[in-house]
Design an enzyme around this catalytic site. Structure first.
Site, short mmCIF file in Angstrom:
data_model
loop_
_atom_site.label_atom_id
_atom_site.label_comp_id
_atom_site.label_asym_id
_atom_site.label_seq_id
_atom_site.Cartn_x
_atom_site.Cartn_y
_atom_site.Cartn_z
N HIS A 35 0.83 -1.21 0.00
CA HIS A 35 0.00 0.00 0.00
C HIS A 35 0.86 1.26 0.00
O HIS A 35 0.44 2.30 0.50
CB HIS A 35 -0.96 0.05 1.20
CG HIS A 35 -1.73 -1.21 1.42
ND1 HIS A 35 -2.95 -1.44 0.83
CD2 HIS A 35 -1.44 -2.33 2.12
CE1 HIS A 35 -3.40 -2.64 1.19
NE2 HIS A 35 -2.49 -3.20 1.97
N SER A 56 16.91 21.24 -15.60
CA SER A 56 15.78 22.07 -15.95
C SER A 56 16.29 23.37 -16.54
O SER A 56 17.32 23.89 -16.11
CB SER A 56 14.96 22.36 -14.69
OG SER A 56 14.18 23.52 -14.88
N LYS A 71 17.52 21.30 -10.27
CA LYS A 71 16.83 20.07 -10.66
C LYS A 71 17.74 19.06 -11.36
O LYS A 71 18.63 19.42 -12.11
CB LYS A 71 15.68 20.40 -11.62
CG LYS A 71 14.55 21.18 -10.99
CD LYS A 71 13.63 20.32 -10.15
CE LYS A 71 12.77 19.39 -10.96
NZ LYS A 71 11.66 20.05 -11.63
N GLU A 129 11.34 8.25 -16.72
CA GLU A 129 9.98 8.70 -17.04
C GLU A 129 9.58 8.25 -18.44
O GLU A 129 8.43 7.88 -18.69
CB GLU A 129 9.90 10.23 -16.94
CG GLU A 129 10.06 10.74 -15.52
CD GLU A 129 10.29 12.24 -15.48
OE1 GLU A 129 9.31 12.97 -15.32
OE2 GLU A 129 11.44 12.69 -15.65
#
Ligand code: ARG
Length: 459
Positions: free
Chosen positions: A157, A278, A284, A291
């Site tokens: 979970h 970024s 970043k 992804e």
């Protein structure tokens, strides 16, 4: 004159549109080498069976070899007017060797030809994917061996559940990939029958030798029904479904890498090789490769649903709808190959933060089950009662905002008077994982043995 509604970009009438919608050369050029291999086997058989002369067969084979060289060196000129790869090759053959080229298509149709070419392509692709899957398994198993004892939280979970090890977690993916390989192998076994000789749909009146062409092309046997041979694409569907399942496995792993790489988790970091910066936020480091592996599962699953939908309403046998079988499959299997390469690179590159993982493994009362098990083993409490006692101890610790191992013995005995101080040994995460020695469990000794076993099998 072009159509007023939609003809703006067309110089001439509907035949230009017809050519555009009909042509498949823009994508089936990828079948060129398979097409030539199939034609060479076919013409050798035709000569053997006395259907064409040895001289014509030799000229055709030589011409096909010359075309292969042109294709491999990138000098072959593909023409859309010639519609597809089959007619492009045959037309070039005619230019090269003259009229004898016209004998190649004896006892054959583009219907069995395309069924053959695509099978050969899918078969080659399965073999290439299998090697890539093996490489990824090896990268995972090597890292798993190095981290057989590196404690991290195991989740259910998405909540800390019980401590496991990083190696154990990685080996879970080795198992999934093993099943992916076995699904692809199964698909390969079923597809390995040769449709060549089914001709348009009904077979042929020429005395062809289908056993011979099947053997020459590495198939186990010829297909047994000519209608089925030209009309099914289940070999593509099976391969795509194995690919889609594999893509889902990669996507789940990619999602974990994305989570682990967040500053909030901080379980692992990727180097500059698999991240990007970024353009606006200098701090970043984005896990784009992970992804994209996660994202590309969408197009791979999409290719499977797309082809299922193309096929579902088609009466036997061939309909031109089936030309739509290729682009999705090419794209999906090429995407999967890229995802596998990216994942293998990321796994080798991934640097776990062992201290953070270990600290997190102990958070959230992750050794509560160990405490309950201790109460069962040492105090002979029934498990349900042990569960209840542990729950009260967790509540007590949570109320004081401390860990279970920070409760004093007196505090513990206020809940269960028979608890002894040797209970503390099971409350540490190292002891917790070390105790999971059941077959397939998270104990470092298990993980080490499994990783070594995998590395030996993958050799
Ligand atoms: N380009 C076609 C395809 O990919 C080849 C088969 C054409 N057959 C036909 N009867 N028009 O399906």
């Amino acid at each position: 004159m072009s159509n007023k509604m939609w003809g703006g970009r067309f110089a001439s009438g509907p035949d230009a549109i017809m050519e555009e919608i009909n042509a498949s050369i823009g994508f089936d050029y990828r079948l060129a080498l398979q097409d030539i291999a199939g034609s060479k086997a076919h013409v050798a058989m035709l000569a053997q069976a006395g259907i064409v002369t040895e001289a014509d067969a030799a000229a055709i084979a030589q011409g096909l070899d010359a075309i292969r060289v042109e294709i491999e060196s990138g000098t072959f000129v593909f023409s859309r007017a010639l519609e597809d790869i089959h007619m492009n090759v045959e037309s070039r053959l005619t230019t090269l060797i003259g009229a004898a080229a016209g004998r190649l298509h004896t006892a054959r149709s583009r219907n069995d030809q395309v069924a053959l070419d695509f099978r050969l392509w899918i078969r080659d692709t399965i073999d290439a994917l299998d090697l890539q899957l093996r490489d990824l398994q090896e990268a995972l198993a090597e890292k798993a061996l190095a981290h057989a004892g590196s404690v991290m939280p195991g989740f259910t979970h998405m909540q800390s559940a019980q401590p496991v090890t990083f190696g154990h977690h990685l080996l879970a993916y080795v198992e999934m990939l093993a099943r992916d390989r076995s699904r692809l192998r199964d698909a390969r076994v079923r597809l390995n029958e040769c449709p060549l000789g089914a001709a348009a749909l009904a077979g042929t009146s020429f005395p062809i030798d289908r056993e011979a062409t099947a053997a020459a092309l590495g198939f186990d046997r010829p297909t047994a029904n000519s209608l089925d041979s030209v009309s099914d694409r289940d070999f593509v569907l099976e391969t795509l479904s194995a690919a889609a399942i594999c893509a889902v496995h990669l996507s789940r792993f990619a999602e974990e890498i994305v989570l682990w790489a967040t500053p909030q988790f901080g379980f692992a970091s990727l180097s500059d090789k698999f991240t990007t910066g970024s353009s606006i936020m200098p701090q970043k480091r984005n896990p784009d490769a992970a992804e994209l592996v996660r994202g590309k599962s969408g197009r791979i699953i999409g290719a499977l649903s797309g082809l299922l939908i193309v096929m579902k309403g088609l009466p036997l046998t061939y309909s031109k709808d089936m030309q739509e079988d290729k682009e999705g499959a090419f794209d999906a299997l090429q995407s999967l190959s890229l995802c596998l390469a990216a994942m293998t690179g990321m796994v080798r590159d991934l640097e776990p933060d062992l201290a953070r993982m270990k600290a997190a493994a102990g958070a959230g009362y992750a050794t509560a089950t160990d405490l309950a098990d201790w109460l069962v083993r040492e105090l002979k409490l029934p498990f349900r009662e042990a569960h209840h006692v542990t729950g009260r101890l967790v509540a007590l610790a949570a109320g004081k905002n401390i860990g279970l191992d920070e409760l004093t013995l007196a505090e513990m005995q206020s809940v269960e008077p028979n608890i002894r101080d040797d209970v503390y040994a099971v409350l540490g995460v190292d002891n917790s994982v070390a105790s999971r020695t059941s077959y397939g469990g998270a104990a470092p000794s298990n993980v080490r043995a499994q990783a070594e076993n995998w590395l030996a099998r993958l050799k």
